[in-house]
Write an enzyme that holds these catalytic residues in place. Structure first.
Site, short mmCIF file in Angstrom:
data_model
loop_
_atom_site.label_atom_id
_atom_site.label_comp_id
_atom_site.label_asym_id
_atom_site.label_seq_id
_atom_site.Cartn_x
_atom_site.Cartn_y
_atom_site.Cartn_z
N HIS A 7 48.82 46.51 5.25
CA HIS A 7 47.88 46.93 6.39
C HIS A 7 46.52 47.23 5.75
CE1 HIS A 7 51.60 48.36 7.86
NE2 HIS A 7 51.89 49.52 7.31
N ASP B 16 52.75 43.07 10.99
CA ASP B 16 51.98 43.88 10.47
C ASP B 16 51.31 44.96 11.46
OD1 ASP B 16 49.88 45.88 9.49
OD2 ASP B 16 49.54 44.29 7.67
N HIS B 17 52.04 46.12 11.64
CA HIS B 17 51.80 46.98 13.02
C HIS B 17 50.24 47.37 12.87
CE1 HIS B 17 52.29 50.59 10.85
NE2 HIS B 17 51.99 51.23 11.98
#
Ligand code: BG6
Length: 502
Positions: free
Chosen positions: A248, A185-186
């Protein structure tokens, strides 16, 4: 730097090596790690894809991407040449065992050359329908047997709903140990996001007020100026709930709401985050309308240019029911957060690109100032701005200089630009994968609980066509119903006055 990083060789296999993600994010991040001396002395990067390409042609493609997308700007030739000499290309068909035999030969070749067992990273920068196919072939060809030395990296979307996420998790569990699986999950790699943990758990002054006694409500808002661009085909299967909130934004909720972990190890931190997801109030179908609203952008003007509405974007159904905006009121039903609303919203084609968390504190119990001193009165806020500005602001009241007692809100600000150069999220995440630190990656149960929480909303929105779409125009603050969602509780969406740069 931990000296073991330098001495442990690493072999990266990038599936989807000719794809956009590798060009824009993975290779520029690896190059920057190399420049900053974070990569091991011995490493090799093997990109694979279906097309036939020479190493030289492949390196040229990646050079173009790195020049365009690296945060450090254009490469320095000498350093790039040294880095690129470790990049190779293998054409592969991911459904064919022959390709995996080829990978095995490559691994054996490096083991012999380096006289040391490398850590092997399989990075799946491919479409999600290939995750199970690649996983199964890796297993069948015995390429991930040594769990201390092999890691698999999986990009989002991780599943399309609870069922599909569950079956992907189950399949992966038959092939890999959980400690080998890095679900990206950047957002968790972003510098300002990591700082939420540092800020919360290293400052004693925060803990006594970090609860329902002092916090009135929390807002998490991730707005984007861009539309869906060329991703219509994917986005039609996703929408804002699946694309942004399931991962996010819920992760940001977890970081704000989690209890103090007993230490900073990956599982301790992830256990506390899972506790938040488990405590989040489940949606009753009959209440959904009151706590969640959706939107879809129509056409409009952005910076003097006319832009199409979502339904006119490439690869989008002209009658699409896909939401490009979502706003939801969540509650975390535990002792700390009882009845504190967490308002979360995200949308594309909004007026601003900004990811901001605003924690609004309760008012003073009794105001000692006269009414005309307090015209600009504002409850205290802690504002964590993740992007484009990276900052933490504490909004307090202060006396305006002058002979009268007039109170004005002022910001006490910490800005990152004034601190130091900040790495990109992918640099942080790649380094963590190399060193085997899973703190910033999604564990199987985290993914599952996040899906479980959202399923009633997804089912409701998927099954009922919105009659009001499109309901906000490009370059706006989103649909009016989102204003109403928060206004009914007496608040408004907080935005920072930020100059947007795309
Ligand atoms: C991705 C979503 O995960 O995050 C995109 O798929 C979105 O739709 C992007 O644009 C936003 O990321 P960032 O880092 O630009 O805020």
């Amino acid at each position: 730097m931990d000296s073991s990083i330098k001495s442990q060789p690493v072999l990266f296999f990038i599936f989807g090596g000719t794809g956009d993600l590798n060009k824009r994010k993975i290779t520029p991040a690896l190059y920057n790690l190399f420049l900053d001396n974070w990569l091991p002395e011995k490493f090799a990067i093997i990109g694979n894809g279906r097309s036939e390409l020479t190493d030289t042609a492949y390196r040229k493609k990646l050079l173009e991407g790195t020049n365009e997308f690296s945060r450090k700007g254009k490469v320095v030739k000498k350093q790039w040449d040294e880095f690129a000499s470790k990049i190779f290309y293998q054409s592969a068909n991911v459904s064919d065992d022959k390709s995996y035999k080829h990978f095995k030969e490559t691994i054996e070749k490096y083991e012999t050359e380096w006289k040391q067992k490398p850590v092997i990273i399989y990075y799946l920068a491919v479409s999600p329908n290939l995750f199970p196919i690649i996983g199964e072939h890796i297993a069948k060809n015995n390429l991930a047997e040594e769990s201390d030395y092999t890691r698999i990296v999986i990009e989002k979307p991780f599943g399309h709903d609870l069922e599909s996420a569950k079956s992907l998790n189950e399949l992966l569990a038959t092939i890999f140990d959980e400690k080998q699986i890095y679900r990206i999950d950047h957002y968790l790699g972003k510098e300002a996001v990591q700082n939420i943990l540092a800020f919360r758990f290293s400052n004693a002054i925060l803990e006594p007020i970090w609860n329902r006694n002092y916090i009135d409500h929390v807002q998490i808002s991730v707005s984007e100026k861009l539309g869906v661009e060329e991703r219509g085909e994917y986005y039609e299967t996703a929408g804002a709930l699946r694309d942004m909130i399931q991962n996010h934004l819920l992760q940001l909720v977890c970081l704000i709401a989690m209890e103090t972990p007993i230490n900073f190890s990956a599982d301790e931190v992830r256990n506390r985050k899972v506790d938040v997801l488990r405590a989040m109030r489940r949606f009753k179908p009959e209440e959904i309308k009151k706590v969640a609203v959706r939107g879809q952008y129509g056409p409009g003007w952005v910076e003097g240019k006319q832009v199409p509405g979502y339904r006119n974007e490439n690869d989008v159904d002209p009658n699409s029911n896909t939401e490009t905006f979502a706003a939801i009121k969540f509650f975390v039903d535990n002792w700390r957060w009882h009845d504190v609303p967490f308002y979360v919203r995200t949308g594309k084609r909004m007026h601003q690109t900004a990811s901001v968390i605003s924690i609004q504190f309760r008012d003073v119990p009794h105001c000692v100032f006269q009414a005309d001193s307090t015209d600009n009165w504002q409850q205290n806020r802690l504002i964590i701005s993740i992007q484009p500005e990276m900052s933490i602001r504490l909004q307090v009241q202060a006396k305006r200089p002058g002979l009268e007692m007039v109170l004005n809100p002022v910001d006490m600000i910490f800005k990152y630009e004034e601190a130091t150069e900040t790495p990109e999220a992918y640099e942080t995440l790649l380094l963590d994968i190399i060193t085997g630190d899973q703190t910033l990656f999604m564990r199987a149960d985290q993914v599952g609980f996040a899906w479980e929480l959202l399923m009633p909303l997804l089912n409701s929105w998927d099954s009922k066509k919105s009659l009001s779409f499109p309901n906000y125009s490009a370059d706006s603050q989103g649909p009016e119903i989102a204003e109403a969602l928060i206004a009914q509780d007496g608040f408004h969406w907080f935005t920072l006055p930020i100059k947007n740069k795309l």
